[in-house]
Design an enzyme around this catalytic site. Structure first.
Site, short mmCIF file in Angstrom:
data_model
loop_
_atom_site.label_atom_id
_atom_site.label_comp_id
_atom_site.label_asym_id
_atom_site.label_seq_id
_atom_site.Cartn_x
_atom_site.Cartn_y
_atom_site.Cartn_z
N VAL A 45 0.87 -1.17 0.00
CA VAL A 45 0.00 0.00 0.00
C VAL A 45 0.91 1.22 0.00
O VAL A 45 2.08 1.13 0.37
CB VAL A 45 -0.96 0.03 1.22
N SER A 46 0.38 2.37 -0.42
CA SER A 46 1.23 3.55 -0.61
C SER A 46 1.62 4.25 0.68
O SER A 46 2.68 4.87 0.75
CB SER A 46 0.53 4.55 -1.53
N THR A 47 0.74 4.20 1.70
CA THR A 47 1.05 4.92 2.94
C THR A 47 0.82 4.03 4.16
O THR A 47 0.08 3.04 4.09
CB THR A 47 0.16 6.17 3.09
#
Length: 196
Positions: free
Chosen positions: A8-10
Site C-alpha cells: 500500500v502507498s502509505t
C-alpha cells in the site's frame, strides 16, 4: 513455494483485502511494504527478491502493487525469471509460466505506463490553460523579512558577513538570496536591469 507480495502507498492504508486474497490462494509467506510504488528500493520487496528460489511463485493482487511503470515491472519479473521464479498477478490474470501470460504482462505493463503518461499530459495541459486564463500563479514567493534582508544585505556589501550566513539566518536558499539581491538593486537603482 507460494510467496505473496503486498503493498500500500502509505502507513495509514490497510492491507487486509490483499492479505485475505493471499490466504485464499494458499500463500505460505507474505512480504508487505507501505511505500510508494515509484520507489523500486522497497525494503520488503528487496527481502522477497533475496528470499525466492527456483520453483517458487510470487503472487500479487495486481501488478500496480508490484511496480508503477512497465519498465520497472518487466525488470522485476526478469529478476524473478533469472532465479527460476514465476510471477502471477490475480487481477489481470497474468501467469508467466505460460507464453500467453508473458505476452499479457508486457501488454498490461505498457498500457499502465501509457495511462500514467496521459494523466501527466492532461495535468500539464490543465496548468497551461490555467496560466493562460490567469488562474495559475505557480509557487507562492518565499516570504523574507524585508528589514532583516536590508540589514544583512548592507552588512554583506560592507564585508561584514557572507551569503552562506545570511541564507542561514533568513532561512532561504542561495538562489533566493541572489534573486532578492538583484531585485533590491534594480529597485533602488544600484544596478539597471540587463535587457536580453
Amino acid at each position: 513455494m507460494k510467496i505473496g507480495y503486498v503493498r500500500v502507498s502509505t502507513a495509514e492504508q490497510n492491507t487486509i483485502r490483499q492479505e485475505k486474497l493471499m490466504e485464499e490462494l494458499g500463500v505460505e509467506r507474505i512480504y508487505t511494504d507501505k511505500a510508494s510504488g515509484k520507489n523500486k528500493d522497497r525494503p520488503e520487496l528487496n527481502n522477497m527478491l533475496d528470499f525466492v528460489r527456483e520453483g517458487d511463485t510470487v503472487i500479487v493482487e495486481s501488478f500496480s502493487r508490484f511496480a508503477r511503470s512497465a519498465k520497472d515491472l518487466l525488470d522485476l519479473v526478469d529478476k524473478l525469471h533469472r532465479k527460476g521464479v514465476e510471477f502471477i498477478s490475480k487481477k489481470e490474470s497474468i501467469d508467466t509460466s505460460t507464453p500467453q501470460g508473458k505476452f499479457m504482462l508486457t501488454v498490461f505493463g505498457a498500457l499502465a505506463e501509457l495511462e500514467r503518461e496521459q494523466i501527466l499530459q492532461r495535468q500539464a495541459e490543465g496548468i497551461a490553460a490555467a496560466k493562460e486564463a490567469g488562474k495559475y500563479k505557480g509557487r507562492k514567493p518565499i516570504e523574507v523579512d524585508e528589514t532583516l534582508f536590508i540589514e544583512q544585505y548592507r552588512a554583506w556589501k560592507n564585508g561584514e558577513t557572507a551569503p552562506k550566513f545570511i541564507c542561514k539566518k533568513l532561512g532561504i536558499s542561495h538562489a533566493t538570496f541572489y534573486r532578492r539581491v538583484k531585485d533590491y538593486e534594480i529597485k533602488h537603482g544600484i544596478i539597471t536591469e540587463v535587457q536580453g
